[in-house]
Scaffold this active site. Structure first.
Site, short mmCIF file in Angstrom:
data_model
loop_
_atom_site.label_atom_id
_atom_site.label_comp_id
_atom_site.label_asym_id
_atom_site.label_seq_id
_atom_site.Cartn_x
_atom_site.Cartn_y
_atom_site.Cartn_z
N SER A 91 4.24 40.06 -20.34
CA SER A 91 5.39 40.86 -20.76
C SER A 91 6.13 41.52 -19.59
CB SER A 91 4.97 41.91 -21.78
OG SER A 91 4.58 41.31 -22.99
N GLY A 129 -5.51 31.06 -40.41
CA GLY A 129 -5.90 32.43 -40.11
C GLY A 129 -5.32 33.41 -41.10
N GLY A 150 -5.17 37.16 -40.10
CA GLY A 150 -5.05 38.45 -39.43
C GLY A 150 -3.62 38.94 -39.36
N LYS A 164 -1.99 47.38 -32.90
CA LYS A 164 -0.82 47.11 -33.75
C LYS A 164 -0.78 47.95 -35.03
CE LYS A 164 0.46 42.56 -32.06
NZ LYS A 164 0.88 41.20 -32.41
N THR A 191 0.29 45.48 -28.22
CA THR A 191 -0.51 44.31 -28.51
C THR A 191 -1.89 44.74 -28.97
OG1 THR A 191 -1.23 42.17 -27.60
CG2 THR A 191 -1.26 44.05 -26.09
N SER A 243 -1.24 40.23 -19.37
CA SER A 243 0.02 40.15 -20.12
C SER A 243 1.16 39.60 -19.26
CB SER A 243 0.40 41.53 -20.64
OG SER A 243 1.67 41.48 -21.28
#
Length: 279
Positions: A16, A125, A127, A65, A61, A14
Site C-alpha cells: 500500500s 471461502g 470470511g 477490519k 487490513t 504491505s
C-alpha cells in the site's frame, strides 16, 4: 502535510505505501503515507491520534477490519451490511467515516477483464473478503451465487448476507463435492477465491480447471496452485489491491482528486508494482 497509513499486523509486507505514494505524487497531494504495525489492543490509542493529529485517513487490513467499527462516527451502507471496513476517512470536521473499498477493488478488477453480464458466480471461502465478494456480486448483477466453504457451520454470516442480497445462494462443503457437482462448478463464468495464501492448494484437485474468470485475492506466492491449474482467465489479487487503493486515494486526497484523471492514477499505481493492467 496530512498523514495517512495502512494499519495491520503484520504489515511490513504491505504494498500500500508504494501505491499511495505514487498516486499522491502524481496528483500533487500534500500527503504522507506509511505502514504502521498495529494490534487490536492498540486501536483505541490510534483512534485518539486520528482525532487529535493532522490525519487524512487510514487503510485497514487484517486483523483490524472489524475492530475499528465501534469507533466510527458514521459508516457507509456497505460497512453496515458487511460489518467490516478497510478504510477510515478523517473528515474535515474531525469525524471518522468508515468505508469498504474492497468491494470496489473486486468489481473494477473483474471489469478490467470483462464487461459482460454474469448471472452466476462462485465464491471460495466465507470470511470478511467473501462478504465483500458477495456485495460485489450483487453490484455486478449476479443472480445466483455458489459458495464453497470448508465448513457450513462457520459460514452463517455469508449465508445471511447472500440471502439479504437476494443472491439465491447454494452452499457446498469442499469435502462433499461430487464429480458431477464439480463439473457444474467448473463451468461457472466468474469465481472469487477469498481464501488466504496456500489455503486453496488442497482444494485444487476437487475444483479442477475452471473455465470462467478467476480472481484469486491471494497474491503471495503467485501464481497460486489454484491459478496454475485454472483453464480460464486469471486475475491476481494485486489487481484488486490497486483498484481498492484508488478509491482510498480518492477519499484521502479529495481536495486534489480529479475524476478525469482516474485512469492515469490507476495506471500509474499498476506501474508502481510492475503490473500490466488488462483493459
Amino acid at each position: 502535510m496530512k498523514q495517512a497509513a495502512v494499519l495491520g499486523h503484520p504489515v511490513s509486507h504491505s504494498k500500500s505505501p508504494v501505491l499511495h505514494q505514487r498516486a499522491y505524487q502524481l496528483l500533487g497531494a500534500d500527503l504522507s503515507y506509511e505502514a504502521i504495525d498495529l494490534e487490536p489492543g492498540q486501536s483505541a490509542a490510534h483512534i485518539a491520534r486520528l482525532r487529535t493529529e493532522d490525519w487524512a485517513g487510514c487503510s485497514v487490513t487484517m486483523p483490524l477490519k472489524d475492530v475499528f467499527l465501534p469507533y466510527m462516527d458514521e459508516v457507509s451502507t456497505r460497512v453496515q451490511r458487511l460489518s467490516a471496513l478497510n478504510t477510515i476517512v478523517v473528515r474535515d470536521d474531525g469525524t471518522l467515516f468508515g468505508e469498504n473499498t474492497d468491494v470496489d477493488g473486486l468489481i473494477r478488477a473483474v471489469q478490467d477483464f470483462s464487461q459482460a453480464p454474469c448471472g452466476q458466480a462462485m465464491i471460495l471461502g466465507s470470511g470478511n473478503t467473501a462478504l465483500a465478494a458477495l456485495q460485489a456480486c450483487a453490484e455486478l448483477g449476479v443472480q445466483q451465487v455458489f459458495l464453497v466453504v470448508r465448513s457450513l457451520r462457520s459460514a452463517s454470516r455469508a449465508l445471511d448476507l447472500a440471502n439479504e442480497l437476494s443472491l439465491n445462494p447454494v452452499f457446498h462443503e469442499i469435502s462433499g463435492i461430487t464429480e458431477e457437482v464439480g463439473a457444474q462448478l467448473r463451468e461457472l463464468p466468474l469465481v472469487f477465491s477469498t481464501l488466504p495464501p496456500r489455503a486453496a492448494d488442497t482444494w485444487v484437485s476437487t475444483l479442477g480447471p475452471g473455465t470462467g474468470i478467476l480472481l484469486d485475492v491471494a497474491y503471495d506466492p503467485w501464481p497460486s496452485q489454484l491459478a496454475k491449474n485454472w483453464a480460464g482467465p486469471v486475475i491476481s489479487g494485486l489487481h484488486m489491491l490497486v483498484h481498492q487503493a484508488v478509491e482510498q486515494v480518492r477519499l484521502f486526497a479529495h481536495e486534489a482528486w480529479d475524476e478525469q484523471r482516474r485512469v492515469d492514477v490507476t495506471n500509474a499505481m499498476f506501474d508502481s508494482l510492475g503490473l500490466t493492467r488488462h483493459q
